[in-house]
Design a protein around this motif. Sequence first.
Motif, PDB file in Angstrom:
ATOM      1  N   ASP A  32       0.793  -1.229   0.000  1.00 51.73           N
ATOM      2  CA  ASP A  32       0.000   0.000   0.000  1.00 51.73           C
ATOM      3  C   ASP A  32       0.829   1.284   0.000  1.00 51.73           C
ATOM      4  O   ASP A  32       0.274   2.368   0.123  1.00 51.73           O
ATOM      5  N   LEU A  33       2.116   1.213  -0.181  1.00 56.54           N
ATOM      6  CA  LEU A  33       2.955   2.415  -0.200  1.00 56.54           C
ATOM      7  C   LEU A  33       2.920   3.082  -1.564  1.00 56.54           C
ATOM      8  O   LEU A  33       3.005   2.397  -2.595  1.00 56.54           O
ATOM      9  N   SER A  34       2.820   4.379  -1.555  1.00 59.41           N
ATOM     10  CA  SER A  34       2.885   5.120  -2.814  1.00 59.41           C
ATOM     11  C   SER A  34       4.333   5.133  -3.289  1.00 59.41           C
ATOM     12  O   SER A  34       5.257   4.791  -2.547  1.00 59.41           O
ATOM     13  N   LEU A  35       4.533   5.535  -4.514  1.00 54.29           N
ATOM     14  CA  LEU A  35       5.885   5.620  -5.050  1.00 54.29           C
ATOM     15  C   LEU A  35       6.722   6.604  -4.244  1.00 54.29           C
ATOM     16  O   LEU A  35       7.877   6.317  -3.912  1.00 54.29           O
ATOM     17  N   ASP A  36       6.151   7.751  -3.901  1.00 53.45           N
ATOM     18  CA  ASP A  36       6.890   8.738  -3.103  1.00 53.45           C
ATOM     19  C   ASP A  36       7.281   8.175  -1.741  1.00 53.45           C
ATOM     20  O   ASP A  36       8.409   8.356  -1.286  1.00 53.45           O
ATOM     21  N   ASP A  37       6.347   7.497  -1.089  1.00 55.64           N
ATOM     22  CA  ASP A  37       6.645   6.900   0.214  1.00 55.64           C
ATOM     23  C   ASP A  37       7.691   5.794   0.092  1.00 55.64           C
ATOM     24  O   ASP A  37       8.565   5.646   0.945  1.00 55.64           O
ATOM     25  N   SER A  38       7.594   5.027  -0.975  1.00 52.31           N
ATOM     26  CA  SER A  38       8.583   3.975  -1.215  1.00 52.31           C
ATOM     27  C   SER A  38       9.975   4.560  -1.412  1.00 52.31           C
ATOM     28  O   SER A  38      10.961   4.049  -0.878  1.00 52.31           O
ATOM     29  N   MET A  39      10.053   5.639  -2.159  1.00 53.92           N
ATOM     30  CA  MET A  39      11.355   6.283  -2.386  1.00 53.92           C
ATOM     31  C   MET A  39      11.912   6.870  -1.087  1.00 53.92           C
ATOM     32  O   MET A  39      13.110   6.790  -0.829  1.00 53.92           O
ATOM     33  N   ALA A  40      11.044   7.427  -0.251  1.00 59.00           N
ATOM     34  CA  ALA A  40      11.484   7.967   1.040  1.00 59.00           C
ATOM     35  C   ALA A  40      12.020   6.843   1.925  1.00 59.00           C
ATOM     36  O   ALA A  40      13.061   6.998   2.573  1.00 59.00           O
ATOM     37  N   GLU A  41      11.329   5.722   1.951  1.00 61.33           N
ATOM     38  CA  GLU A  41      11.796   4.574   2.732  1.00 61.33           C
ATOM     39  C   GLU A  41      13.114   4.048   2.185  1.00 61.33           C
ATOM     40  O   GLU A  41      14.003   3.655   2.940  1.00 61.33           O
ATOM     41  N   PHE A  42      13.234   4.014   0.866  1.00 59.55           N
ATOM     42  CA  PHE A  42      14.475   3.553   0.242  1.00 59.55           C
ATOM     43  C   PHE A  42      15.640   4.453   0.638  1.00 59.55           C
ATOM     44  O   PHE A  42      16.709   3.971   1.026  1.00 59.55           O
ATOM     45  N   LYS A  44      15.863   6.398   3.272  1.00 61.86           N
ATOM     46  CA  LYS A  44      16.123   6.199   4.697  1.00 61.86           C
ATOM     47  C   LYS A  44      16.914   4.905   4.905  1.00 61.86           C
ATOM     48  O   LYS A  44      17.876   4.870   5.667  1.00 61.86           O
ATOM     49  N   GLY A  45      16.508   3.858   4.213  1.00 63.64           N
ATOM     50  CA  GLY A  45      17.211   2.582   4.311  1.00 63.64           C
ATOM     51  C   GLY A  45      18.657   2.677   3.864  1.00 63.64           C
ATOM     52  O   GLY A  45      19.551   2.101   4.495  1.00 63.64           O
ATOM     53  N   MET A  46      18.901   3.415   2.789  1.00 62.63           N
ATOM     54  CA  MET A  46      20.275   3.565   2.302  1.00 62.63           C
ATOM     55  C   MET A  46      21.135   4.335   3.298  1.00 62.63           C
ATOM     56  O   MET A  46      22.308   4.005   3.511  1.00 62.63           O
ATOM     57  N   GLU A  47      20.575   5.357   3.941  1.00 63.15           N
ATOM     58  CA  GLU A  47      21.315   6.106   4.958  1.00 63.15           C
ATOM     59  C   GLU A  47      21.658   5.204   6.143  1.00 63.15           C
ATOM     60  O   GLU A  47      22.781   5.246   6.666  1.00 63.15           O
ATOM     61  N   LEU A  48      20.709   4.387   6.544  1.00 66.50           N
ATOM     62  CA  LEU A  48      20.947   3.476   7.660  1.00 66.50           C
ATOM     63  C   LEU A  48      21.959   2.397   7.278  1.00 66.50           C
ATOM     64  O   LEU A  48      22.810   2.010   8.088  1.00 66.50           O
TER      65      LEU A  48
END
Length: 76
Positions: A32-42, A44-48
């Motif tokens: 259920d994640l939008s593309l924008d939300d998916s990119m934000a999570e991506f 964040k994940g890359m920073e972590l």
Amino acid sequence: MTEKKAKKKETLTFEQAMEGLETAVSNLRRDDLSLDDSMAEFRKGMELYERCSELLQDARQQVAVYTKETDSLEDF
């Protein structure tokens, strides 16, 4: 990234960064994640991921220095 976010990221322990990374991956698996939300999570994940990598590299260097000084273990 803002200065405040950068400082917060730098203070994360390995365990905290890993937990955040696991959460980001779990969120990315949701349907259920939008593309924008998916990119934000991506992002964040890359920073972590980068934080985890930095901490692991630091630990490797410390082990290498220690083993060189004591000549008791092999470098990995």
